[in-house]
Motif scaffolding. Structure first.
Motif, PDB file in Angstrom:
ATOM      1  N   UNK A  10       0.835  -1.206   0.000  1.00  0.00           N
ATOM      2  CA  UNK A  10       0.000   0.000   0.000  1.00  0.00           C
ATOM      3  C   UNK A  10       0.870   1.256   0.000  1.00  0.00           C
ATOM      4  N   UNK A  11       1.944   1.262   0.773  1.00  0.00           N
ATOM      5  CA  UNK A  11       2.851   2.409   0.807  1.00  0.00           C
ATOM      6  C   UNK A  11       3.516   2.622  -0.554  1.00  0.00           C
ATOM      7  N   UNK A  12       3.950   1.526  -1.167  1.00  0.00           N
ATOM      8  CA  UNK A  12       4.599   1.631  -2.471  1.00  0.00           C
ATOM      9  C   UNK A  12       3.632   2.128  -3.547  1.00  0.00           C
ATOM     10  N   UNK A  13       2.388   1.664  -3.483  1.00  0.00           N
ATOM     11  CA  UNK A  13       1.380   2.148  -4.432  1.00  0.00           C
ATOM     12  C   UNK A  13       1.208   3.656  -4.272  1.00  0.00           C
ATOM     13  N   UNK A  14       1.165   4.115  -3.033  1.00  0.00           N
ATOM     14  CA  UNK A  14       1.041   5.559  -2.781  1.00  0.00           C
ATOM     15  C   UNK A  14       2.225   6.343  -3.354  1.00  0.00           C
ATOM     16  N   UNK A  15       3.381   5.677  -3.457  1.00  0.00           N
ATOM     17  CA  UNK A  15       4.582   6.322  -4.000  1.00  0.00           C
ATOM     18  C   UNK A  15       4.687   6.175  -5.516  1.00  0.00           C
ATOM     19  N   UNK A  16       3.679   5.535  -6.129  1.00  0.00           N
ATOM     20  CA  UNK A  16       3.671   5.405  -7.583  1.00  0.00           C
ATOM     21  C   UNK A  16       4.241   4.115  -8.127  1.00  0.00           C
ATOM     22  N   UNK A  17       4.327   3.084  -7.298  1.00  0.00           N
ATOM     23  CA  UNK A  17       4.872   1.806  -7.757  1.00  0.00           C
ATOM     24  C   UNK A  17       4.019   1.203  -8.866  1.00  0.00           C
ATOM     25  N   UNK A  18       4.659   0.508  -9.768  1.00  0.00           N
ATOM     26  CA  UNK A  18       3.956  -0.300 -10.762  1.00  0.00           C
ATOM     27  C   UNK A  18       3.643  -1.641 -10.108  1.00  0.00           C
ATOM     28  N   UNK A  19       2.424  -2.106 -10.287  1.00  0.00           N
ATOM     29  CA  UNK A  19       1.995  -3.375  -9.709  1.00  0.00           C
ATOM     30  C   UNK A  19       1.814  -4.366 -10.848  1.00  0.00           C
TER      31      UNK A  19
END
Length: 66
Positions: A10-19
Motif C-alpha cells: 500500500x505504501x509503495x502504491x502511494x509512492x507510484x509503484x507499478x503493480x
C-alpha cells in the motif's frame, strides 16, 4: 527480490509503484489489485526492463506471495 507485506505494498502504491500480476490471464481476470498490470511470469524480466520510468518501484505479485 524481497518479500513484503500488504502494508508495504500500500505504501509503495502511494509512492507510484507499478503493480504487476504474474498469474495466468484467467486468474488475473478473476480478480487482481486495482491498477495491476498483467504480465505472464515468462515475460516478466523483458517487460519490466522496458518500463521507461525507473524511479518508481515495481511490485510483482501472485496469489501466494508479494
Amino acid at each position: 527480490m524481497k518479500r513484503i507485506d500488504h502494508r508495504e505494498v500500500a505504501e509503495l502504491i502511494d509512492l507510484g509503484a507499478r503493480i504487476i500480476e504474474v498469474l495466468p490471464r484467467h486468474e488475473y481476470d478473476a480478480g487482481h489489485i486495482s491498477g495491476a498490470i498483467h504480465v505472464p511470469l515468462a515475460r516478466l524480466l523483458r517487460v519490466a526492463a522496458a518500463f521507461p520510468d525507473k524511479s518508481h518501484p515495481i511490485v510483482v505479485y501472485c496469489r501466494d506471495a508479494l
